[in-house]
Design a protein around this motif. Structure first.
Motif, mmCIF file in Angstrom:
data_model
loop_
_atom_site.group_PDB
_atom_site.id
_atom_site.type_symbol
_atom_site.label_atom_id
_atom_site.label_comp_id
_atom_site.label_asym_id
_atom_site.label_seq_id
_atom_site.Cartn_x
_atom_site.Cartn_y
_atom_site.Cartn_z
ATOM 1 N N LEU C 292 0.972 -1.209 -0.026
ATOM 2 C CA LEU C 292 0.058 0.001 -0.081
ATOM 3 C C LEU C 292 1.006 1.428 -0.049
ATOM 4 O O LEU C 292 0.506 2.392 -0.699
ATOM 5 C CB LEU C 292 -0.722 0.028 1.259
ATOM 6 C CG LEU C 292 -2.066 -0.950 1.172
ATOM 7 C CD1 LEU C 292 -2.982 -0.884 2.371
ATOM 8 C CD2 LEU C 292 -2.793 -1.091 0.018
ATOM 9 N N ARG C 293 1.947 1.148 0.718
ATOM 10 C CA ARG C 293 2.936 2.436 0.747
ATOM 11 C C ARG C 293 3.875 2.371 -0.439
ATOM 12 O O ARG C 293 4.456 3.499 -0.821
ATOM 13 C CB ARG C 293 3.618 2.162 1.936
ATOM 14 C CG ARG C 293 2.920 3.091 2.855
ATOM 15 C CD ARG C 293 3.178 2.822 4.325
ATOM 16 N NE ARG C 293 2.084 2.900 5.016
ATOM 17 C CZ ARG C 293 1.634 1.812 6.029
ATOM 18 N NH1 ARG C 293 2.484 0.721 5.962
ATOM 19 N NH2 ARG C 293 0.533 1.908 6.626
ATOM 20 N N TRP C 294 4.207 1.343 -1.363
ATOM 21 C CA TRP C 294 4.855 1.337 -2.542
ATOM 22 C C TRP C 294 4.480 2.652 -3.255
ATOM 23 O O TRP C 294 3.278 2.802 -3.348
ATOM 24 C CB TRP C 294 4.875 0.258 -3.378
ATOM 25 C CG TRP C 294 5.315 -1.265 -2.760
ATOM 26 C CD1 TRP C 294 5.931 -1.149 -1.382
ATOM 27 C CD2 TRP C 294 5.368 -2.407 -3.344
ATOM 28 N NE1 TRP C 294 6.369 -2.457 -1.070
ATOM 29 C CE2 TRP C 294 5.909 -3.345 -2.383
ATOM 30 C CE3 TRP C 294 4.782 -2.967 -4.446
ATOM 31 C CZ2 TRP C 294 6.318 -4.640 -2.599
ATOM 32 C CZ3 TRP C 294 5.196 -4.305 -4.730
ATOM 33 C CH2 TRP C 294 5.508 -5.161 -3.730
ATOM 34 N N ARG C 295 5.575 3.142 -3.856
ATOM 35 C CA ARG C 295 5.271 4.471 -4.873
ATOM 36 C C ARG C 295 4.508 4.000 -5.874
ATOM 37 O O ARG C 295 3.493 4.658 -6.330
ATOM 38 C CB ARG C 295 6.631 4.910 -5.286
ATOM 39 C CG ARG C 295 6.392 6.174 -5.969
ATOM 40 C CD ARG C 295 7.533 6.845 -6.225
ATOM 41 N NE ARG C 295 7.217 7.967 -7.079
ATOM 42 C CZ ARG C 295 6.591 9.198 -6.375
ATOM 43 N NH1 ARG C 295 6.498 9.147 -4.969
ATOM 44 N NH2 ARG C 295 6.204 10.081 -7.109
ATOM 45 N N TYR C 298 -0.116 1.154 -6.646
ATOM 46 C CA TYR C 298 -1.386 1.172 -7.207
ATOM 47 C C TYR C 298 -1.199 0.595 -8.792
ATOM 48 O O TYR C 298 -2.003 -0.174 -9.379
ATOM 49 C CB TYR C 298 -1.701 2.616 -7.516
ATOM 50 C CG TYR C 298 -3.063 2.961 -8.398
ATOM 51 C CD1 TYR C 298 -4.253 1.996 -7.997
ATOM 52 C CD2 TYR C 298 -3.427 3.998 -8.990
ATOM 53 C CE1 TYR C 298 -5.237 2.140 -8.964
ATOM 54 C CE2 TYR C 298 -4.220 4.228 -9.619
ATOM 55 C CZ TYR C 298 -5.576 3.362 -9.691
ATOM 56 O OH TYR C 298 -6.471 3.634 -10.463
ATOM 57 N N PHE D 286 -4.343 2.098 -1.286
ATOM 58 C CA PHE D 286 -2.950 2.683 -1.968
ATOM 59 C C PHE D 286 -2.845 3.890 -1.307
ATOM 60 O O PHE D 286 -3.693 4.657 -1.397
ATOM 61 C CB PHE D 286 -2.533 2.260 -3.314
ATOM 62 C CG PHE D 286 -2.459 0.822 -3.650
ATOM 63 C CD1 PHE D 286 -1.264 0.089 -3.469
ATOM 64 C CD2 PHE D 286 -3.427 0.267 -4.127
ATOM 65 C CE1 PHE D 286 -1.106 -1.097 -3.695
ATOM 66 C CE2 PHE D 286 -3.267 -1.200 -4.518
ATOM 67 C CZ PHE D 286 -2.156 -1.642 -4.198
ATOM 68 N N VAL D 287 -1.701 4.219 -0.824
ATOM 69 C CA VAL D 287 -1.257 5.500 -0.549
ATOM 70 C C VAL D 287 -1.250 6.517 -1.915
ATOM 71 O O VAL D 287 -1.870 7.571 -1.755
ATOM 72 C CB VAL D 287 0.080 5.559 0.246
ATOM 73 C CG1 VAL D 287 0.429 7.129 0.540
ATOM 74 C CG2 VAL D 287 -0.278 4.862 1.587
ATOM 75 N N HIS D 288 -0.778 5.971 -2.596
ATOM 76 C CA HIS D 288 -0.501 6.951 -3.928
ATOM 77 C C HIS D 288 -1.404 6.589 -5.265
ATOM 78 O O HIS D 288 -1.233 5.414 -5.989
ATOM 79 C CB HIS D 288 1.024 6.633 -4.613
ATOM 80 C CG HIS D 288 1.992 6.936 -3.685
ATOM 81 N ND1 HIS D 288 2.122 8.273 -3.202
ATOM 82 C CD2 HIS D 288 2.670 6.353 -2.704
ATOM 83 C CE1 HIS D 288 3.132 8.463 -2.332
ATOM 84 N NE2 HIS D 288 3.539 7.160 -2.200
ATOM 85 N N MET D 289 -2.692 7.100 -5.126
ATOM 86 C CA MET D 289 -3.445 6.712 -6.138
ATOM 87 C C MET D 289 -4.068 8.046 -6.458
ATOM 88 O O MET D 289 -5.357 8.509 -5.913
ATOM 89 C CB MET D 289 -4.659 5.878 -5.544
ATOM 90 C CG MET D 289 -4.304 4.431 -5.302
ATOM 91 S SD MET D 289 -5.694 3.397 -4.928
ATOM 92 C CE MET D 289 -6.854 3.496 -6.223
#
Lengths: 322, 322, 322, 322, 322
Positions: C292-295, C298, D286-289
């Protein structure tokens, strides 16, 4: 290929390897009976038959070409007959085509490949000398009787196969190969019937003694063979009827199983999807969702899911879907 | 269109392009045999026939209109016959309609389009001069024998097609076209039988020698053709029976496959949906969900999903659904 | 309603609107032939017939009641016949019931509604005066021949309809109406056969000249009509066989299509549900989920979904399910 | 139970309640005709018949036991006949078994329960005194004619039921009960045919006048009844054929509907599941969406979902699945 | 094993355990009738028969081998008959094979295992002494009549089983075993018919009195048995037709149920999946999703879900899918 000529005089075997060239001459003598047996006929054999006996070219041609229709044909003083014997090796049925010329004092048997075994015929002929004076007609009877007896072996095989099929159709197992088995046996029965059914007409003609070779004393014997052929065709027809019923039953079984599978599918789909919906609901991101903050909200949700699933399970069970 | 007239005197060909105008005159001479062959009949041809031979108007009409029913009709001193030959080109069967007038010393053959090839008939007629004195009856025999021989070529074609169909039905492949093939062959057999079956009655009449043209010497020959037609119809009937069985088997195969597909569908649906439900559960937003804070909660959830899926997979595998 | 009486003397039309009251008288004169034609019979007409010709009350009753079975009945010096003609208007078949009394020098035709058109019969009768001396028998032949000719028009219609049905069954289109079409044509054929088949027996009786009206000279003509009826029933039977085969094929086609649909359903369900599961997994709320924290988490998830879907698509494509 | 004895002298009713004890005596007088009618036969009645007429014990037994096969049997100077009448009440068919003894100057009718109504027979007998001199044969004709006329009422009922079934099969409605209806009517037709078909042979024997009671004058009448029975069996056979076709069509309709349902299921599953997948994707944590932070991200997602669904809807619509 | 010999003189039983060795002698005396009954025949019994009566070896062989075809065969002064009786024990049918030799003044009955019960035959024979002078023919009649009467017991059993099947097919219950039941009854009927149908021909021959043993006085009796066999085969055929119809109906019922199940599946899938989609939508993590912050957003979402489900439920209900 093999050509065996037996000469009987006054009902006794005189020469078991008589020279076929002298047949024409021998037939003129009184009290003589000639049995010429040909295995795997060749053009030369046929030429010999034409010369020694004067057989018609069309009959001789039929001896050479396989797959003739069972028949009996009168040609002047002799008659010509085609019939099929059958034998079982393992689970396979073999058909043996045979042609025969029958005259007052001779019998010519022509056996095509695969060759029908004559040992038993010779044994019976030698054992019953009291009927030798009936001539070729009695010898032909033994031959036909042996051929027709072989049919019952074939029928027993088919009856066994049919029972195997029934077990497959109604057994718990797959049943997926049942239709192929039914088809195979049905096809073989169609073939088998094709080579037996015309023989019925042939023997009907013979047992009515419209042909001279069947003497009064031989009549019961020919009637007996005729009766056996009738039993054979009756039997074949009933096995075919049973197979047809088995296939119909098989189709019904398959349809029923599909219904069962569909009910199971429907039931489990509902049982899984309802908890999924509940999980989806509590996965919504509304700010104001009181349950989310409940101390035992999670437990409550799990109980809700499990309860819904259990209830559905019971409903489907009661309706007989699971 | 083409019109060929052959004049034989004492069994020998005297003129291979005799002038049809003189036929009436020639027929009156002893020892004469006339064979008039018409390819693609026209109204003028028919008028000629009416004038030279005095044929009945109804028979002449039947020569012009295609698709007559096979038959034999007695008209005073001559008789009129309709029959069908068949030939195979590639995988297609062609039917050749033919009409014939047969009298004591003449034969008139009328071949409609597509024309039946007569080369072999002429060759055989010329080769067997010993039977020429039987007149038109023998010539007609050769003609019928050639036509009927063509039926066996057709039957072999249908037998091959039937075996192809069996392979399709029971083979692993699609089988989707099997029903179209079965239908096509069945339809052709229905057509084929329609043009052969009445011939059986025609030849039955002829082989009993109720018509004068079939002399005593010709009887075995006509009986032989009759026998071949019987074999043909027997054969057609058994192929049709086999095809019917094949279609039934095909339906059973299709039903079975549907069952298989449904089982696979049900199995995979369950295998995918159960992990989806688990994912849904851990996607719920309850504040108090202890697993969510576990260090290896995520791994635990994945293991749970994978485990559930694996377990279901094994269950379905064991039940034979996958 | 309409009643037309024609009087012929020595084969020539003498009066085309003869007064029916004088028929009894006229019949006694030599060389006279009376043709009385009744369209839409009434009780009065029947009373007239009873008086002038002395017909039996049962035959007269049959003239009034529709839907009689085709038959021929001998009553003393005359005979009574019932037959059906047919005509096609558009795609619909109409049956025309007709009764006839035939005596030595008269013919009475009774046409029930809907009335069979006689114009062509009159034309042919007037055109062939050479056979007028055969009397009512020849006139009846023309009538029957016209009726039977109409059957072929009907058969062509059914043949066309059958070909339309085949196209529907095996064509890519719906095929949903095929079964209704098959049923309708089959039903009509059953009806059609019911009104033709007994005529076969009627004409078989007539062509054997067991009835006096069929003279020697007329025999070939009646044989010709008989032959046409045989062709008709043969044809009807083969169309029915073809339709039965078509329906079986249709069932197989439908089953096969269901299989196809199910495979497509199963395939797409799997293709959609697997990405849904993946989405569900990354929608879980575990605190420790490294991806979830991977750049590009998504992107990675989308690729995973797309990849899984693409892989499944290829698998199903290769297995022929899509 | 009821026993009615009518005595006719010279064709006129003399006593409508003649004492059965005196029958034996009366039969010896010239010009006498006795009609004894028994409703619901008892053992005593049979003993009376045995004594007064001398009927055979086997025939008398058949009168007492129901469900005899229709037949006609000659016993010395009289003959014994069994036949079935039928009547329709509401939508149900009732069969009325009747036995009859017919001699030169007497007719004994034995009607089993449920009793066939004779009022019309008596009326017709009294109305047609001109044929009274033909004796019991004419009376029997009236009786048989009335019975056979009842068959047509039954056939009309079955025809109506068949048309109702057709409407059910091809109508838009359920069609679920069609198979039960087809089965019921088929079963009744099988039963009905079983009691009519043997009557055909009975009447065939009678109309050929091989039995003395059918005089020359009565021949056309018996032929007429025979003809009606032929029509009945023809009709029954065609209704059965139509029902068989209807059931096949019904099966095809059901299969087709299943196909339709499956297509609808597949289509809607896809239309719902694709937006569900999209929702699942945007439910991932995801953090980056980037989309999640877009101002109109939500709208964009809804548009995406709706667009996908609309597109799929159009595709399925175009393929005819919806 | 058991061998009972009864000697009657002038129609009266003189010795109920006559010594079989003296039979040959006794038959020569006038007024004597011998009934020899053999239960479970052995080779020695057959040798005795051959010696005392001079029976043909083929007939004697048929007595030893089971499963003969029903038949009647004339051998000089006596005739040989094979027939099957049947009895019902519980729900199972047993067939009893019997052979008989009938001569002018003797009857030899050979009963194979399982043995047909003769008590009733003996009772009837003793009770009807007035027909004893007809000799073996009358005794044989009683025997055949008893055997054939047993058929009706069998038929009632099959009729009951058929009605049970109908209830299963159309009843609300499973119906899953219906096809197995249909198959079993059909198979038994095929077997049953095989042992009854040839008897029809046997009795047809006998009732025409072509065999001497059937005297003029016995003719009605044999005709009666013949009539019963006809009823039996008619009945068997109609039960088979009904079973075939029942199986077709069963297939239609199964197909229809599948349709129902599929409609239910489709309906519930839609009803569950639409709320799941809504839950998915509000589970998306968009920053800007106004509904999420609404005070009654959650309630609104639940109402939306419930509303959609209720609406779909109503739609499906109205379309008859639920």
């Amino acid at each position: 290929m093999a050509l065996t000529c037996r000469l009987y005089r006054e009902g006794k075997l005189q020469d078991s390897s008589f020279d076929p060239i002298k047949i024409g001459e021998a037939l003129g003598q009184p009290g003589v009976l000639v049995w010429l047996d040909i295995e795997g006929p060749t053009e030369e054999n046929m030429a010999l038959l034409g010369k020694q006996f004067g057989f018609h070219e069309l009959a001789l041609e039929d001896c050479l070409h396989p797959h003739q229709r069972p028949k009996v044909e009168q040609y002047g003083t002799y008659f010509f007959l085609v019939a099929y014997g059958s034998s079982v090796s393992g689970k396979d049925l073999q058909e043996h085509e045979m042609a025969a010329f029958v005259g007052g004092n001779y019998l010519v048997t022509v056996r095509k490949e695969p060759v029908f075994d004559m040992a038993e015929v010779v044994r019976r002929w030698d054992a019953h000398s009291e009927l030798h004076q009936e001539g070729g007609g009695y010898l032909l009877y033994i031959l036909l009787d042996e051929m027709v007896d072989g049919y019952f072996t074939a029928l027993e095989l088919y009856e066994d196969l049919t029972e195997d099929i029934e077990d497959k159709v109604f057994g718990g197992g797959g049943g997926a190969e049942a239709q192929a088995d039914i088809f195979r046996v049905k096809k073989e029965l169609i073939m088998f019937r094709r080579s037996v059914a015309p023989l019925r007409d042939v023997l009907d003609v013979m047992q009515r003694r419209t042909l001279e070779v069947v003497t009064e004393r031989l009549e019961p014997y020919y009637r007996d063979v005729y009766d056996h052929v009738l039993r054979t065709t009756d039997f074949v027809d009933s096995i075919r009827d049973i197979l047809s019923s088995a296939l119909e039953a098989h189709l019904a079984v398959v349809s029923n199983r599909l219904n069962e599978v569909m009910k199971v599918l429907t039931s489990w789909a509902a049982i899984i999807l309802i908890p999924t919906l509940i999980a989806g609901i509590y996965g919504m991101n509304f700010v104001h969702m009181p349950e989310l903050r409940w101390r035992f909200g999670y437990v409550y949700a799990l109980v809700l899911m499990f309860g819904a699933a259990a209830m559905l399970y019971r409903i489907f069970k009661r309706r007989g879907w699971l």
